[in-house]
Design a protein around this motif. Structure first.
Motif, PDB file in Angstrom:
ATOM      1  N   ARG A   1     -10.375  -0.854  -6.448  1.00 39.65           N
ATOM      2  CA  ARG A   1     -10.419  -0.830  -4.960  1.00 39.65           C
ATOM      3  C   ARG A   1     -11.715  -1.459  -4.492  1.00 39.65           C
ATOM      4  NH1 ARG A   1      -8.608   2.624  -0.203  1.00 39.65           N
ATOM      5  NH2 ARG A   1     -10.198   3.034   0.938  1.00 39.65           N
TER       6      ARG A   1
ATOM      7  N   GLU B   1       1.649  -5.344   0.808  1.00 38.10           N
ATOM      8  CA  GLU B   1       1.798  -3.858   1.496  1.00 38.10           C
ATOM      9  C   GLU B   1       3.201  -4.115   2.106  1.00 38.10           C
ATOM     10  OE1 GLU B   1       0.005  -1.290   1.466  1.00 38.10           O
ATOM     11  OE2 GLU B   1      -1.851  -2.324   0.854  1.00 38.10           O
TER      12      GLU B   1
ATOM     13  N   HIS C   1      -6.720  -4.139  -3.350  1.00 36.92           N
ATOM     14  CA  HIS C   1      -6.472  -3.125  -4.402  1.00 36.92           C
ATOM     15  C   HIS C   1      -5.621  -4.027  -5.547  1.00 36.92           C
ATOM     16  CE1 HIS C   1      -6.192  -0.616  -0.828  1.00 36.92           C
ATOM     17  NE2 HIS C   1      -7.018   0.080  -1.599  1.00 36.92           N
TER      18      HIS C   1
ATOM     19  N   ARG D   1      -3.011  -9.461   0.469  1.00 35.22           N
ATOM     20  CA  ARG D   1      -3.098  -8.049   0.857  1.00 35.22           C
ATOM     21  C   ARG D   1      -1.826  -7.657   1.968  1.00 35.22           C
ATOM     22  NH1 ARG D   1      -3.975  -4.042   3.984  1.00 35.22           N
ATOM     23  NH2 ARG D   1      -4.167  -5.453   5.960  1.00 35.22           N
TER      24      ARG D   1
ATOM     25  N   SER E   1      -0.533  -2.715  -3.832  1.00 31.75           N
ATOM     26  CA  SER E   1      -0.497  -2.179  -2.300  1.00 31.75           C
ATOM     27  C   SER E   1      -1.299  -0.896  -2.520  1.00 31.75           C
ATOM     28  CB  SER E   1       0.870  -1.648  -1.735  1.00 31.75           C
ATOM     29  OG  SER E   1       1.294  -0.639  -2.823  1.00 31.75           O
ATOM     30  N   ALA E   2      -1.881  -0.506  -1.366  1.00 31.93           N
ATOM     31  CA  ALA E   2      -2.853   0.563  -1.265  1.00 31.93           C
ATOM     32  C   ALA E   2      -2.150   1.903  -1.643  1.00 31.93           C
ATOM     33  CB  ALA E   2      -2.939   0.772   0.048  1.00 31.93           C
TER      34      ALA E   2
ATOM     35  N   PRO F   1      -2.543   1.616   5.522  1.00 29.98           N
ATOM     36  CA  PRO F   1      -3.426   1.079   4.400  1.00 29.98           C
ATOM     37  C   PRO F   1      -4.460   0.588   5.275  1.00 29.98           C
ATOM     38  CG  PRO F   1      -1.360  -0.051   4.253  1.00 29.98           C
ATOM     39  CD  PRO F   1      -1.113   0.923   5.388  1.00 29.98           C
ATOM     40  N   ASP F   2      -5.779   0.904   4.663  1.00 32.85           N
ATOM     41  CA  ASP F   2      -6.840   0.441   5.482  1.00 32.85           C
ATOM     42  C   ASP F   2      -6.956  -1.031   5.003  1.00 32.85           C
ATOM     43  OD1 ASP F   2      -9.698  -0.112   6.000  1.00 32.85           O
ATOM     44  OD2 ASP F   2     -10.428   1.720   5.318  1.00 32.85           O
TER      45      ASP F   2
ATOM     46  N   TRP G   1      -2.096   1.761  -5.620  1.00 33.53           N
ATOM     47  CA  TRP G   1      -3.236   2.411  -6.046  1.00 33.53           C
ATOM     48  C   TRP G   1      -3.636   3.625  -5.915  1.00 33.53           C
ATOM     49  CZ3 TRP G   1      -7.548   4.590  -3.641  1.00 33.53           C
ATOM     50  CH2 TRP G   1      -8.558   4.391  -4.341  1.00 33.53           C
ATOM     51  N   GLU G   2      -3.181   3.948  -4.802  1.00 30.52           N
ATOM     52  CA  GLU G   2      -3.411   5.717  -4.522  1.00 30.52           C
ATOM     53  C   GLU G   2      -2.783   6.486  -5.658  1.00 30.52           C
ATOM     54  OE1 GLU G   2      -1.620   7.767  -1.153  1.00 30.52           O
ATOM     55  OE2 GLU G   2      -3.529   7.618  -0.243  1.00 30.52           O
TER      56      GLU G   2
END
Length: 134
Positions: free
Chosen positions: A117, A23, A98, A19, A48-49, A92-93, A52-53
């Motif tokens: 997610r 990122e 993702h 992860r 990456s977040a 990113p959380d 995905w976003e």
């Protein structure tokens, strides 16, 4: 290395390394994983977040869920403007992984999803690659 030593902060430090690597763009974009979550297999490419976003906003905007298309366009406009102004999106959380190009398998049923997610803490097992179709 710090991730590996933090113990309980990360349920699986090796999955967390994937992860974090995505990122920071240090991991190849085509890392495919299969996750086991509550007896269901989830297979997809780690992204990456922010990737995905982008997929999420595109899906919501195209489907116009409950009239959200206008709101999504405004949010995307603000994000694009922030990027042009040199500001970063929020961090990113780390609780979530993702995936894109996802297959969810439960028993003999398999369903495809464009993006996924899920919480890393819910992963009970995982492997690099995807299962054989046999």
């Amino acid at each position: 290395m710090r991730v590996m030593l933090q113990g309980e902060a990360y349920p699986d430090p090796y999955l967390e390394l994937l992860r974090v690597g995505v990122e920071h763009r240090e991991v190849a974009e085509a890392v495919v994983v299969t996750l086991v979550m509550d007896g269901v297999l989830v297979t997809g490419t780690v992204i990456s977040a922010s990737a995905w976003e982008d997929l999420y906003f595109r899906q919501v905007g195209e489907a116009d869920y409950y009239g959200l298309r206008k709101v999504v366009r405004e949010v995307i406009g603000h994000l694009d403007q922030a990027a042009e102004d040199g500001r970063r999106r929020r961090a990113p959380d780390p609780r979530f992984l993702h995936l894109k190009d996802v297959t969810v398998r439960s028993g003999r049923t398999a369903r495809r999803l464009p993006a996924w997610r899920g919480p890393i803490a819910a992963v009970s097992g995982w492997s690099l690659g995807e299962p054989d179709e046999r």
